[in-house]
Design a protein around this motif. Structure first.
Motif, short mmCIF file in Angstrom:
data_model
loop_
_atom_site.label_atom_id
_atom_site.label_comp_id
_atom_site.label_asym_id
_atom_site.label_seq_id
_atom_site.Cartn_x
_atom_site.Cartn_y
_atom_site.Cartn_z
N GLY A 69 0.62 -1.49 0.19
CA GLY A 69 0.16 -0.07 -0.26
C GLY A 69 0.79 0.95 0.33
O GLY A 69 0.42 2.25 -0.17
N GLN A 70 2.23 1.29 0.32
CA GLN A 70 3.46 2.27 0.25
C GLN A 70 3.62 2.60 -1.35
O GLN A 70 3.78 1.56 -1.82
N HIS A 71 3.97 3.81 -1.66
CA HIS A 71 4.53 4.36 -2.60
C HIS A 71 5.23 4.91 -2.17
O HIS A 71 5.99 5.99 -2.20
N ILE A 72 7.06 4.73 -3.27
CA ILE A 72 8.16 5.36 -3.51
C ILE A 72 7.99 5.71 -4.69
O ILE A 72 8.58 5.15 -5.78
N GLY A 73 9.04 6.93 -5.29
CA GLY A 73 9.03 7.64 -6.48
C GLY A 73 10.75 7.57 -6.41
O GLY A 73 11.40 8.29 -5.53
N ALA A 74 11.51 6.59 -6.94
CA ALA A 74 12.65 7.11 -7.00
C ALA A 74 13.62 7.29 -8.54
O ALA A 74 13.20 6.84 -9.39
N PRO A 75 13.68 8.69 -8.32
CA PRO A 75 14.14 9.34 -9.98
C PRO A 75 15.95 8.94 -10.31
O PRO A 75 16.62 8.44 -9.43
N ARG A 76 15.80 8.46 -11.23
CA ARG A 76 16.91 8.29 -12.23
C ARG A 76 18.66 8.41 -11.77
O ARG A 76 18.25 9.59 -11.90
N ILE A 77 19.50 8.60 -11.56
CA ILE A 77 20.66 9.03 -11.17
C ILE A 77 22.06 7.77 -11.91
O ILE A 77 21.86 7.24 -12.26
N ASP A 78 23.06 9.11 -11.86
CA ASP A 78 24.70 8.32 -12.75
C ASP A 78 24.92 7.70 -11.90
O ASP A 78 25.20 7.72 -10.58
N ALA A 79 25.85 6.73 -12.30
CA ALA A 79 26.36 5.69 -11.59
C ALA A 79 27.50 6.73 -10.42
O ALA A 79 28.26 6.38 -9.35
N ASP A 80 27.82 7.80 -11.40
CA ASP A 80 28.19 8.70 -10.28
C ASP A 80 27.78 9.39 -8.55
O ASP A 80 28.43 8.74 -7.54
N THR A 81 26.24 9.56 -9.09
CA THR A 81 25.95 9.88 -7.64
C THR A 81 25.42 8.87 -7.27
O THR A 81 25.67 9.06 -5.70
N ALA A 82 25.09 7.03 -7.68
CA ALA A 82 25.48 6.25 -6.60
C ALA A 82 26.66 5.75 -6.04
O ALA A 82 25.83 5.60 -4.94
N GLN A 83 27.54 5.96 -6.60
CA GLN A 83 28.81 5.50 -5.77
C GLN A 83 28.55 6.33 -5.26
O GLN A 83 29.10 6.09 -3.47
N ARG A 84 28.80 7.79 -4.95
CA ARG A 84 28.67 8.73 -3.94
C ARG A 84 27.52 8.31 -2.70
O ARG A 84 27.93 8.54 -1.09
N LEU A 85 26.59 8.31 -3.22
CA LEU A 85 25.14 7.19 -1.94
C LEU A 85 26.08 6.08 -1.22
O LEU A 85 25.82 5.83 -0.58
N GLN A 86 26.99 5.06 -2.03
CA GLN A 86 27.33 3.62 -1.47
C GLN A 86 28.52 4.24 -0.32
O GLN A 86 28.26 3.91 0.52
N SER A 87 29.36 5.24 -0.55
CA SER A 87 30.00 5.39 -0.51
C SER A 87 29.19 5.85 1.22
O SER A 87 30.09 5.84 1.66
N ALA A 88 28.87 6.76 1.25
CA ALA A 88 27.78 7.34 2.96
C ALA A 88 27.35 6.19 3.36
O ALA A 88 27.27 6.62 4.30
N LEU A 89 26.41 5.64 2.74
CA LEU A 89 26.16 4.31 3.25
C LEU A 89 27.08 3.68 3.93
O LEU A 89 27.16 3.42 5.22
N GLU A 90 28.68 3.27 3.02
CA GLU A 90 29.88 1.99 3.95
C GLU A 90 29.99 2.92 5.06
O GLU A 90 30.25 2.99 6.40
N LYS A 91 30.57 4.49 4.93
CA LYS A 91 30.58 5.00 6.09
C LYS A 91 29.68 5.50 7.48
O LYS A 91 30.52 5.38 8.10
N ARG A 92 28.39 5.06 7.34
CA ARG A 92 27.54 5.50 8.19
C ARG A 92 27.57 4.34 9.04
O ARG A 92 27.27 4.18 10.28
N VAL A 93 27.34 2.82 8.51
CA VAL A 93 27.33 1.50 8.66
C VAL A 93 28.65 1.35 9.26
O VAL A 93 28.19 0.38 10.20
N SER A 94 29.56 1.51 8.98
CA SER A 94 30.50 1.61 9.64
C SER A 94 31.31 2.18 10.99
O SER A 94 31.67 1.63 11.29
N ALA A 95 30.82 3.32 10.73
CA ALA A 95 30.68 4.51 12.25
C ALA A 95 29.87 3.90 12.81
O ALA A 95 29.94 3.87 14.22
#
Length: 515
Positions: free
Chosen positions: A396-422
């Motif tokens: 019943g939930q709806h999420i809109g996800a915009p298309r992004i490029d590989a560089d933006t995806a890499q920045r998100l992944q790096s931020a996630l790894e930093k959060r999970v690691s800390a």
């Protein structure tokens, strides 16, 4: 899958009870019992396969010209039993359940192969032993003579009677009792019945009621054999003494075979059954028990199997691979999560951060659905056919996800790894927790989509909190693999887990509360 396993076991238990009652009815009338148990084993396997999957066509008796009406057997059941659902308490519960299902299927196959291998090994070992046994005759009957095995019937295609060497030193009368028993097994094809039952066990080895039914079948085969021997005019007292002597000279274990030698306790039960005198109301008692047995079996057939997911009932259509290729890319699902879409041959697959790739199936040129979870997605395109985003729908939930490029995806992944690691909470994590625990949807910190989700689940949240009681304390327990802060909140009557994630502006865009 877990719900279906519960359903199968439940049906097996109900049929076992029905068979046990029917066996007592047969005992009152000195009737055969083995057919009760082999039928129960077959029914415990077939009923859970037939009821959920078979559709019958019923003719219209009022309008013969009309087409036959198709009726699913599952729709004719009337006993709706709530089956337990496994809640892992994580945002990706549905996917975890899928992993459990896959693990269960692998374990099912492994156990079936292990049981089959054990039976094959047992058969091979028995064949090796037979080559070392002597061939002889007892009276006019050809037999195999083993040092410490038997009396029993071994073999499937050409079953043979095997007797222990000590029997050769007994009286001719006692030898004839043993031969009569084992020959009765041969005439009734008991070895073949046991083999069929074992093969059925291999199909569903995790079903514990099946093993108990097999145990009862083995006993019923011996009791029926005793009855046939006595009906042949043998003296009961001498036959019972022969059984006692066989029990005192226990045979080595040689697998699931028809054997006169059993445990001492079961030999005692067999003797008591043979000495049982018919009671005055035996026929009426047997009729009453058979009625109960039939009613219990009918009840088992009326248990409604768990419903298949509506998603699994959808049918995929064929879409040009060139169209599918346009959807390949990365889509931002949140502050740290992305949905990666790839094309493997002609199969489109999607992967959410922290999860494996799962296939998605087209129901239209732009719409796709999962089979592992009840979810679907719609790719948004411009008038020129360029894909700009994906709309994701689940529970019943709806999420809109915009298309992004590989560089933006890499920045998100790096931020996630930093959060999970800390493993450090947000700076205002405590304040966010209090906002969520209060249930106040007027807070400006909540995203509009989250406000709507909280309001839709308001009744369920109130019921959960009411059951848990007032809050006594809370504790930060870490950052989960998706980058969400996670808390353990203690109540007077239990605990709950609260998880949430913030966007770059500090807005609460995702939250989850569960006991």
């Amino acid at each position: 899958m877990l719900a279906m396993v519960s359903y199968v076991v439940m049906v097996g238990v109900l049929l076992s009870i029905a068979a046990l009652v029917a066996e007592y009815a047969a005992k009152q009338r000195a009737a055969s019992r083995r057919w009760i148990w082999i039928t129960t084993i077959a029914a415990s396997l077939l009923l859970p396969l037939i009821i959920p999957n078979v559709t019958v066509h019923m003719p219209d008796l009022i309008k013969p010209a009309a087409e036959d009406k198709a009726i699913a057997l599952r729709d004719m059941t009337s006993v709706h039993v709530p089956l337990a659902v496994l809640d892992l308490g994580l945002p990706d519960t549905a996917v975890k359940a899928y992993w459990l299902d896959a693990f269960f299927h692998r374990m099912w196959l492994a156990i079936s192969l292990a049981v089959l291998a054990a039976l094959t090994l047992s058969g091979g070992l028995l064949y090796w032993r037979k080559r070392h046994w002597l061939q002889g005759r007892l009276g006019n009957t050809p037999v195999l003579i083993a040092p410490d095995i038997g009396p029993a019937v071994v073999g499937l295609l050409r079953p043979r009677i095997v007797i222990p060497a000590w029997l050769l030193h007994e009286s001719a009368e006692r030898q004839q009792f043993v031969l009569a028993h084992e020959q009765s097994h041969l005439d009734a094809r008991d070895p073949q019945m046991l083999t069929i039952a074992l093969c059925l066990l291999v199909v569903m080895p995790w079903n514990l009621p099946l093993w108990w039914q097999f145990h009862r079948l083995r006993r019923a085969i011996e009791v029926d054999c005793d009855a046939r021997v006595l009906r042949g005019g043998r003296d009961m007292a001498e036959y019972c003494e022969t059984l006692i002597q066989v029990g005192q000279n226990q045979s080595r274990y040689i697998g699931a075979v028809a054997a006169m030698s059993e445990s001492g306790s079961f030999l005692e039960q067999r003797i008591k059954i043979m000495l049982l005198k018919p009671r005055k109301w035996a026929r009426l008692s047997a009729l009453a028990m058979m009625s109960v047995s039939v009613g219990m079996a009918a009840f088992a057939a009326q248990v409604t199997p768990p419903d298949a997911s509506d998603v699994s009932a959808k049918h995929a259509i064929s879409v040009n691979p060139a169209v599918l290729a346009k959807y390949v890319g990365i889509y931002q699902f949140g502050p740290y999560s992305v949905l990666t879409v790839k094309l493997d041959g002609t199969q489109l697959e999607a992967q959410l951060t922290g999860q494996p790739f799962f296939p998605v199936y087209p129901s239209g040129d732009t719409t796709f659905f999962y089979k592992v979870v009840d979810a679907h997605m719609n790719f948004v395109t411009t008038a020129q056919g360029q894909v700009t985003s994906v709309e994701f729908y689940q529970n019943g939930q709806h999420i809109g996800a915009p298309r992004i490029d590989a560089d933006t995806a890499q920045r998100l992944q790096s931020a996630l790894e930093k959060r999970v690691s800390a493993q450090q909470p947000y700076a205002d994590s405590e304040q966010v927790l209090q906002i969520l625990l209060s249930g106040n949807t007027d807070s400006p910190r909540l995203s509009p989509a989250l406000v709507q989700a909280i309001r839709e689940r308001h009744s369920a949240l109130e019921a959960m909190v009411g059951k848990l009681g007032p809050i006594t304390s809370h504790e930060f327990i870490g950052v989960n693999p998706q980058g969400w802060d996670k808390y353990l909140v203690r109540h007077i009557n239990g605990t709950e887990n609260v998880s949430f994630v913030l966007d770059s502006h500090g807005v609460i865009v995702g939250a989850l509360r569960h006991p």
